[in-house]
Design a protein around this motif. Structure first.
Motif, short mmCIF file in Angstrom:
data_model
loop_
_atom_site.label_atom_id
_atom_site.label_comp_id
_atom_site.label_asym_id
_atom_site.label_seq_id
_atom_site.Cartn_x
_atom_site.Cartn_y
_atom_site.Cartn_z
N PRO A 1 1.99 -18.67 -4.67
CA PRO A 1 3.12 -18.78 -3.74
C PRO A 1 3.30 -17.51 -2.92
CG PRO A 1 3.74 -19.59 -5.91
CD PRO A 1 2.41 -18.94 -6.07
N ARG A 2 3.74 -17.68 -1.70
CA ARG A 2 4.00 -16.54 -0.83
C ARG A 2 5.03 -15.61 -1.48
NH1 ARG A 2 2.87 -16.72 4.40
NH2 ARG A 2 2.93 -19.00 4.32
N GLY A 3 4.75 -14.32 -1.46
CA GLY A 3 5.66 -13.34 -2.06
C GLY A 3 5.33 -12.96 -3.49
N THR A 4 4.31 -13.61 -4.10
CA THR A 4 3.92 -13.27 -5.46
C THR A 4 3.44 -11.80 -5.53
OG1 THR A 4 3.24 -15.55 -5.93
CG2 THR A 4 2.33 -13.82 -7.35
N PRO A 5 3.90 -11.02 -6.50
CA PRO A 5 3.48 -9.61 -6.58
C PRO A 5 1.98 -9.47 -6.82
CG PRO A 5 5.42 -9.99 -7.93
CD PRO A 5 4.92 -11.34 -7.52
N ILE A 6 1.40 -8.48 -6.16
CA ILE A 6 -0.02 -8.14 -6.32
C ILE A 6 -0.10 -6.77 -6.97
CG2 ILE A 6 -2.20 -7.69 -5.13
CD1 ILE A 6 -1.16 -9.52 -2.87
N VAL B 1 2.44 0.07 -0.36
CA VAL B 1 1.92 1.42 -0.52
C VAL B 1 1.41 1.92 0.83
CG1 VAL B 1 1.33 1.22 -2.97
CG2 VAL B 1 -0.32 0.48 -1.23
N LYS B 2 1.13 3.23 0.91
CA LYS B 2 0.65 3.85 2.14
C LYS B 2 -0.66 4.59 1.88
CE LYS B 2 5.32 4.55 3.98
NZ LYS B 2 6.31 5.53 4.49
N THR B 3 -1.42 4.80 2.93
CA THR B 3 -2.69 5.50 2.82
C THR B 3 -2.50 6.88 2.19
OG1 THR B 3 -3.55 4.33 4.77
CG2 THR B 3 -4.67 6.37 4.13
N GLY B 4 -3.36 7.21 1.21
CA GLY B 4 -3.30 8.49 0.54
C GLY B 4 -2.43 8.51 -0.71
N GLN B 5 -1.67 7.47 -0.94
CA GLN B 5 -0.75 7.43 -2.08
C GLN B 5 -1.50 7.19 -3.38
OE1 GLN B 5 2.49 4.69 -1.49
NE2 GLN B 5 2.90 4.50 -3.70
N ARG B 6 -1.08 7.84 -4.45
CA ARG B 6 -1.64 7.60 -5.77
C ARG B 6 -0.98 6.38 -6.39
NH1 ARG B 6 -6.27 9.93 -6.80
NH2 ARG B 6 -5.83 9.48 -9.01
N VAL B 7 -1.75 5.54 -7.10
CA VAL B 7 -1.21 4.34 -7.73
C VAL B 7 -1.67 4.27 -9.17
CG1 VAL B 7 -1.05 3.04 -5.57
CG2 VAL B 7 -3.15 2.92 -6.94
N LYS B 8 -0.90 3.56 -10.00
CA LYS B 8 -1.24 3.34 -11.40
C LYS B 8 -1.62 1.88 -11.61
CE LYS B 8 -0.53 6.49 -14.00
NZ LYS B 8 -1.48 7.54 -14.41
N GLN B 9 -2.37 1.64 -12.65
CA GLN B 9 -2.75 0.27 -12.99
C GLN B 9 -1.50 -0.60 -13.16
OE1 GLN B 9 -4.52 -1.00 -16.97
NE2 GLN B 9 -6.37 -0.88 -15.69
N ARG B 10 -1.52 -1.78 -12.56
CA ARG B 10 -0.42 -2.76 -12.56
C ARG B 10 0.78 -2.32 -11.72
NH1 ARG B 10 -0.47 -7.37 -15.11
NH2 ARG B 10 1.79 -7.51 -15.07
N GLN B 11 0.61 -1.34 -10.87
CA GLN B 11 1.64 -1.02 -9.90
C GLN B 11 1.60 -2.04 -8.77
OE1 GLN B 11 1.68 3.05 -8.52
NE2 GLN B 11 2.68 2.52 -6.60
N VAL B 12 2.76 -2.51 -8.31
CA VAL B 12 2.79 -3.49 -7.23
C VAL B 12 2.40 -2.81 -5.93
CG1 VAL B 12 4.23 -5.08 -5.91
CG2 VAL B 12 4.56 -4.88 -8.39
N ILE B 13 1.37 -3.33 -5.27
CA ILE B 13 0.89 -2.73 -4.03
C ILE B 13 1.16 -3.64 -2.82
CG2 ILE B 13 -0.88 -1.36 -5.17
CD1 ILE B 13 -2.92 -3.48 -4.30
N GLY B 14 1.58 -4.88 -3.06
CA GLY B 14 1.87 -5.80 -1.97
C GLY B 14 2.26 -7.16 -2.51
N THR B 15 2.39 -8.14 -1.60
CA THR B 15 2.74 -9.51 -1.99
C THR B 15 1.82 -10.50 -1.29
OG1 THR B 15 4.42 -9.59 -0.24
CG2 THR B 15 5.17 -8.96 -2.45
N VAL B 16 1.64 -11.64 -1.94
CA VAL B 16 0.74 -12.68 -1.42
C VAL B 16 1.26 -13.22 -0.09
CG1 VAL B 16 -0.14 -15.02 -1.84
CG2 VAL B 16 -0.13 -13.33 -3.70
N GLY B 17 0.33 -13.46 0.83
CA GLY B 17 0.69 -14.04 2.13
C GLY B 17 -0.47 -14.81 2.72
#
Length: 468
Positions: free
Chosen positions: A335-340, A381-397
């Motif tokens: 579904p649209r909006g599902t966390p990625i 998220v933005k370019t250059g940003q550090r992320v952790k495993q299972r951090q939400v980086i966007g939503t389904v579209g």
């Protein structure tokens, strides 16, 4: 001795009162009239007592108590009786009673709005905000949070309490005319272990909710086994899971669930087990009963829910252009909006928009691995940003070249596309329990594993009992 001589030796009232009168005039210039009257009465009484003691003809049989009248208190009186002051208890002034004014944050409220509703001036709000770094967080309140204003009889704020939840609060107590002191308070709930189990009929979430688990706990189970089980592809009817977790109580009332302590999941006939352990450094993670980490370098899927709508296929027919083009990733319909989620720790290599990919995020994981996420509704998220495993980086579209809401997920090793559904199994795991800490690990996890096994065994025994 003649009578005349005896009479001459006696004091006449005139001779006695003359010096007393002179003394009275002298004292009158220094003492109030009421004190002088009291002193005069006392003097006459003493004279009578002296005359009685001087008469030897009649022995004194009873000493009658003589009580002197006390002079009334006079303003400006500086003469006090020390003995009476010590004997007479002095009541301490009553403690100032505080009145509580509770305000719950509503939509559109600001901190100044809450202070105004509580009858507090804006100057007091600035005094609180300037008291500490923690106080500045009051400017970012969440809807539903509670502020309790404790005010004195003059409606002056003496204490402000921010109630984060049932267990956590922050207090700001007045220290002086214009300063406040911050303190944190944490209540410890009563915890007890609870057990749930479910056999999957339709989906993990439907079966889990029916068994009495929350969405958060089901997502945690998917996170724990995310490197071993593809919850979008591998789940089958008849799969089962058992979970041992903490329930928290405050004053006998359940206020929520604690962490999962042990869990097992049987998928396609293969059983996986995990147990929670807090190491000597204070870090909590999930491990197999043998001490191997459940957390691998990458989780298998970037979504908790969804289904694979298109597999990795070098010769796929493109759904839009109707030509044979390589499909270098896996598509997950959701579904649209599902966390990625980011499937591994890393850095945002690029986050942007293109006509073909729509909103996209590329992640770099070390030197060898890159993951790509396409057709997002929103980037988190933005370019250059550090992320952790299972951090939400966007939503389904469905941005870019897409026929419907889905996520296109790619996995590259040394710049070469690999099948995301199979490559994760070949990658190394995270750090496991060291040999130095193995004895401590086994001692800590043994009770939870034994209890999980006992509950699971009782369930299987009940299921295999013959019925009449």
């Amino acid at each position: 001795m003649t009578n005349k001589t005896m009479q001459a030796n006696k004091l006449s009232p005139k001779k006695f009162l003359a010096p007393v009168g002179q003394l009275g005039k002298a004292l009158g210039r220094h003492f109030p009239r009421t004190h002088l009257i009291a002193a005069g009465v006392a003097a006459l009484a003493l004279v009578g007592i002296g005359a009685m003691s001087g008469d030897k003809s009649e022995p004194r049989r009873h000493a009658l108590p003589i009580k002197l009248a006390q002079a009334p208190a006079v303003a400006g009186d500086e003469i006090t009786n020390a003995a009476e002051a010590e004997a007479t208890p002095i009541d301490a002034p009553p403690a100032t009673e505080l009145r509580s004014v509770e305000q719950t944050v509503r939509s559109g409220d600001t901190l100044s709005t809450l202070f105004d509703r509580a009858g507090q001036p804006i100057e007091t709000m600035y005094q609180v905000l300037g008291s500490s770094k923690e106080a500045k967080k009051l400017a970012r309140l969440n809807i539903g949070e509670t502020l309790v204003f404790h005010v004195d009889q003059e409606d002056r704020l003496q204490k402000l309490v921010r109630q984060h939840n049932r267990l956590e609060s922050t207090e700001f107590n007045r220290k002086g005319d214009d300063t406040f002191e911050m303190s944190r308070h944490q209540l410890d709930p009563d915890s007890q272990l609870a057990y749930r189990e479910a056999v999957i009929e339709n989906s993990l979430f439907v079966s889990g909710i029916e068994a009495g688990l929350t969405n958060g706990m089901l997502m945690e189970i998917a996170d724990i086994f995310g490197s071993d089980i593809d919850f979008a592809l591998d789940i089958r009817k008849g799969d089962r899971f058992t979970v041992l977790f903490e329930e928290n109580f405050l004053d006998g009332e359940k206020i929520g669930n604690g962490p999962i302590m042990a869990v097992s999941f049987t998928n396609r006939g293969e059983t996986f087990e995990a147990v929670r352990y807090t190491d000597t450094a204070g870090d909590s993670n999930y491990y197999t009963p043998e001490g191997k980490s459940m957390r691998k370098a990458f989780i298998r899927t970037p979504l908790d829910i969804g289904r694979i709508s298109s597999h990795f296929n070098p010769r796929r027919l493109h759904p839009v252009f109707k030509t044979v083009r390589p499909h270098r990733g896996t598509d997950y319909a959701a579904p649209r909006g599902t966390p990625i989620y980011a499937t591994g720790d890393g850095r945002v290599l690029k986050a942007g928009y293109s006509k073909a990919n729509g909103n996209y995020v590329f992640l770099q994981h070390g030197e060898r691995y890159v993951t790509r996420y396409l057709h997002l509704t929103k980037r988190k998220v933005k370019t250059g940003q550090r992320v952790k495993q299972r951090q939400v980086i966007g939503t389904v579209g469905s941005t870019g070249y897409a026929t419907g809401p889905h996520l296109h997920y790619e996995f590259l090793v040394d710049g070469v596309h690999r099948n995301p559904a199979t490559i994760v199994r070949k990658l190394p795991k995270a750090k496991s329990i060291s040999s130095k800490e193995m004895d401590r690990f086994k001692a800590h996890v043994a009770p939870a594993l034994a209890q999980l096994a006992r509950y699971s065994g009782e369930t299987l025994l009940a299921q295999n009992e013959p019925t009449e």
